[in-house]
Design an enzyme around this catalytic site. Structure first.
Site, mmCIF file in Angstrom:
data_model
loop_
_atom_site.group_PDB
_atom_site.id
_atom_site.type_symbol
_atom_site.label_atom_id
_atom_site.label_comp_id
_atom_site.label_asym_id
_atom_site.label_seq_id
_atom_site.Cartn_x
_atom_site.Cartn_y
_atom_site.Cartn_z
ATOM 1 N N THR A 97 -27.242 -6.304 1.459
ATOM 2 C CA THR A 97 -27.280 -7.967 0.996
ATOM 3 C C THR A 97 -25.930 -8.386 1.905
ATOM 4 O O THR A 97 -25.962 -9.665 1.665
ATOM 5 C CB THR A 97 -26.467 -7.656 -0.474
ATOM 6 O OG1 THR A 97 -25.192 -7.133 -0.487
ATOM 7 C CG2 THR A 97 -27.218 -6.720 -1.312
ATOM 8 N N GLY A 98 -25.146 -8.028 2.508
ATOM 9 C CA GLY A 98 -24.151 -8.572 3.348
ATOM 10 C C GLY A 98 -22.966 -8.653 2.589
ATOM 11 O O GLY A 98 -22.096 -9.200 3.099
ATOM 12 N N THR A 151 -20.548 -6.665 1.481
ATOM 13 C CA THR A 151 -19.411 -5.755 1.804
ATOM 14 C C THR A 151 -18.787 -6.565 3.023
ATOM 15 O O THR A 151 -17.684 -6.799 3.108
ATOM 16 C CB THR A 151 -19.936 -4.411 2.098
ATOM 17 O OG1 THR A 151 -20.522 -3.823 1.061
ATOM 18 C CG2 THR A 151 -18.590 -3.542 2.501
ATOM 19 N N LYS A 200 -11.639 -1.877 -1.107
ATOM 20 C CA LYS A 200 -11.960 -2.778 -2.024
ATOM 21 C C LYS A 200 -10.784 -3.202 -2.653
ATOM 22 O O LYS A 200 -9.874 -2.314 -3.099
ATOM 23 C CB LYS A 200 -12.837 -2.207 -3.051
ATOM 24 C CG LYS A 200 -14.232 -2.014 -2.448
ATOM 25 C CD LYS A 200 -15.258 -1.502 -3.413
ATOM 26 C CE LYS A 200 -16.591 -1.181 -2.998
ATOM 27 N NZ LYS A 200 -16.767 0.139 -2.732
HETATM 28 C C1 R5P Z 1 -21.309 1.335 2.029
HETATM 29 O O1 R5P Z 1 -20.771 2.558 1.811
HETATM 30 C C2 R5P Z 1 -22.072 0.870 3.334
HETATM 31 O O2 R5P Z 1 -21.622 1.741 4.358
HETATM 32 C C3 R5P Z 1 -22.323 -0.382 3.653
HETATM 33 O O3 R5P Z 1 -21.071 -0.947 3.810
HETATM 34 C C4 R5P Z 1 -23.186 -1.039 2.355
HETATM 35 O O4 R5P Z 1 -24.234 -0.144 2.113
HETATM 36 C C5 R5P Z 1 -23.489 -2.396 2.820
HETATM 37 O O5 R5P Z 1 -24.302 -3.077 1.739
HETATM 38 P P1 R5P Z 1 -24.231 -4.689 1.405
HETATM 39 O O6 R5P Z 1 -24.409 -5.056 2.838
HETATM 40 O O7 R5P Z 1 -25.304 -4.452 0.336
HETATM 41 O O8 R5P Z 1 -22.735 -4.874 1.106
#
Ligand code: R5P
Length: 297
Positions: free
Chosen positions: A227-228, A230, A188
């Site tokens: 949610t996509g 990340t 991040k």
């Molecule tokens: C986080 O540590 C998980 O490995 C995923 O990257 C995360 O949970 C994905 O969530 P979202 O699609 O909401 O960003």
């Protein structure tokens, strides 16, 4: 020989396992009472059998947990010699810590409830954080060999872990696929003044630039897409600098509304997931991994 009981609601993966392993089937009646409560009735002979219940935890996580508890406990009461619960996508797996004081560590609570109901072993696929289940009869099956085979079909690929937590997973896929050092992890990116997360950046910028220069396909692989946010953030950073193909792969494709649009807008050319959760992208099957594990047991 193990007999297989397929989840009466999320049944597709279970039936694949049943077919591939040619296991005897345990039959079940399932319905909802008019007020929405769950009813299950085991219809095959259970006494003395070793039984694997194949289920997955999305969608309707909470209902899937109740169903699993009812089924596990009833199998044991009816004399099953062994009950193996295969939860292909384990619900609540991401709530694996008390991130804030007073929070429930839901991942552990769900696992303990299933084991306390009588499960002799709880099996999952690419669970978010294995450590939280320490001390429980818990087995995580990795999809590394499936992804290693998958990435081989692309021209000059390199692999991307969207966060440091996935780094070892990606490294092992790269090794199995013969890609050696052709992988990179992101982290991040925070605004130095506000401390807010403003995107993602590669951990090793020099290596990243070298991969961008020499490779033709970037394959991001994460355990979950929800949610996509990340994956889209990583892909956006990549798309700004990379002219090649970008593939976004996920073990557990929850694909919440808006997530696919986020990936495409960020610049993904292809989206793929395994069938631990059924959706339009779940074309990679984990059924053989499960069947092989059950056959060896
Ligand atoms: C986080 O540590 C998980 O490995 C995923 O990257 C995360 O949970 C994905 O969530 P979202 O699609 O909401 O960003």
């Amino acid at each position: 020989m193990i007999s297989v009981l397929v989840d009466p609601v999320h049944s597709e993966l279970g039936f694949k396992v049943l077919r591939i392993g040619n296991f005897p089937e345990i039959r079940i009646d399932y319905k909802k009472f008019p007020d929405g409560e769950t009813y299950v009735r085991l219809k095959s002979t259970i006494n003395g059998k070793r039984i694997a219940y194949i289920t997955t935890g999305y969608p309707q996580q909470d209902e899937s947990i109740i169903r699993t508890l009812f089924i596990t406990k009833t199998l044991k009461e009816l004399g099953a010699k062994e009950v193996i619960v295969v939860y292909a996508y384990f619900p609540y797996a991401r709530q694996d810590k008390r991130f804030l004081e007073g929070e429930a560590i839901s991942a552990r609570i769900v696992a303990e409830a299933i084991i306390n109901a009588g499960a002799d072993e709880l099996i999952t696929i690419d669970v978010h954080a294995e450590e939280v289940y320490e001390g429980l009869p818990f087995k995580n099956i990795t999809t590394e060999e499936i992804w290693a085979e998958f990435v081989k079909k692309y021209e000059e690929p390199f692999l991307i872990a969207p966060d440091k937590g996935r780094m070892d997973f990606i490294k092992r896929i790269a090794e199995r696929a013969g890609l050696r050092e052709d992988y990179i992890a992101f982290q991040k990116k925070r605004d130095l003044v506000t401390g807010k997360i403003v995107g993602h950046e590669p951990i090793d910028k020099e290596k990243f630039m070298e991969l961008l220069r020499n490779k033709k396909t970037a394959v991001l692989i994460d355990d979950i897409i929800s949610t996509g946010g990340t994956a889209a953030s990583v892909i956006k950073e990549l798309r700004g600098k990379f002219k090649g193909k970008i593939v976004a792969g996920f073990t557990h494709g929850l694909f919440l509304p808006g997530s696919i649009e986020k990936l495409l807008e960020a610049g993904a050319d292809e989206i793929i997931a395994t069938d631990t959760v059924k959706n339009n992208f779940s074309s990679i099957s984990v059924a053989k991994l499960i069947a092989d594990y059950l056959r060896r047991r």
